[in-house]
Enzyme design. Structure first.
Site, PDB file in Angstrom:
ATOM      1  CB  CYS A  23      48.057 -40.376 144.105  1.00 42.88           C
ATOM      2  SG  CYS A  23      47.575 -39.066 142.972  1.00 42.88           S
ATOM      3  CB  ALA A  45      44.049 -37.560 137.541  1.00 44.77           C
ATOM      4  CB  CYS A  46      47.772 -38.264 140.464  1.00 51.75           C
ATOM      5  SG  CYS A  46      49.202 -38.081 141.543  1.00 51.75           S
ATOM      6  N   GLY A  47      50.232 -39.901 138.746  1.00 49.33           N
ATOM      7  CA  GLY A  47      51.101 -41.063 138.757  1.00 49.33           C
ATOM      8  C   GLY A  47      51.865 -41.255 140.036  1.00 49.33           C
TER       9      GLY A  47
END
Length: 272
Positions: free
Chosen positions: A116, A112-114
């Protein structure tokens, strides 16, 4: 379960369903030598084009500058039994700094997050090697409007699962150069950029990048890092994505659906 089909007696149907694969990929990086490369990050991804994913990640994070910085990149055995080949081992060429030895870099990415786990927002603002502000790219609005359907036609994994994002690199006349799918938006983009690294196609001047979801900060930065002068998304951008696009001189298009689109930055590159 289909509530609308209840009157026809088809409210419940039991059948197999195809799910998108999501597995961890550990990227190990280090200099050549007998010692094993150390883990840099673990990202949750859809298996496929894993070498491109690793190279794209290293490039968009500013850890390598070109394919010449990589001596070897290979899938290798992990600790699982049976082996799942969920490890990419990257050997750097002599003189390339070992990113694992830099204590300021802490990566743990998800689908979901590149970004984090970054130490700070300043560390995220990696500076691109390429200046896209003066790229002479011009794209007709009619051409741009057709691109989501062209990318959608290549999303075979999405057809089976309904759970994959896509990124497509297009020429100025709307021809698809390469596309990749992944459970993570940022992974799909990294796979495209990694392909360009491997094919020695960087910078991607005169091209545009289309993503199937929203235009987030990390996707805008990845486009900038690859030298792409235009990023388009079928959904919304974020405020930080617009800020980065403005800083870079990059054209950012959102809500590219049907015959409409919103142009947030760099409108001079879109011709009517």
């Amino acid at each position: 379960m289909d509530l609308d089909a209840a009157e026809a007696g088809r409210r419940r149907v039991r059948r197999p369903d195809t799910l998108v694969a999501e597995e961890p990929l550990e990227i190990r990086v280090g200099p050549a030598g007998p010692e094993r490369r150390r883990p840099l990050t673990v990202t949750m991804r859809t298996p496929g084009a894993d070498l491109d994913l690793a190279l794209g990640f290293l490039f968009t994070e500013g850890l390598i500058r070109s394919a010449d910085d990589v001596a070897t990149a290979q899938l290798c055995a992990g600790a699982e039994t049976p082996n799942t080949y969920n490890v990419v081992d990257v050997t750097l060429t002599p003189g390339v700094p070992d990113p694992v030895a830099d204590a300021t870099r802490h990566f743990h990415t998800t689908s979901a997050c590149g970004v984090c786990g970054k130490a700070s927002i300043d560390a995220v603002r990696t500076r691109s090697l390429f200046d896209v502000s003066d790229d002479p790219l011009r794209v007709g609005a009619e051409v741009l409007a057709e691109l989501p359907q062209r990318l959608r036609a290549e999303q075979r994994g999405f057809d089976r699962t309904g759970g994959l994002h896509a990124a497509g690199l297009f020429s100025s006349d709307g021809n698809l150069v390469v596309s990749r799918e992944d459970v993570g938006r940022h992974n799909a983009v990294d796979k495209v950029v990694g392909w360009a690294v491997r094919e020695r196609r960087l910078p991607l001047a005169g091209h545009l990048l289309l993503v199937s979801g929203r235009a987030s900060f990390e996707l805008t930065q990845k486009a900038w890092m690859a030298g792409v002068p235009l990023l388009a998304a079928v959904s919304a951008p974020s405020t930080l994505a617009v800020d980065v696009a403005t800083e870079a001189g990059l054209t950012l298009v959102g809500f590219l659906r049907g015959r409409t689109m919103n142009i947030y930055t760099g409108g001079h590159r879109i011709t009517s």
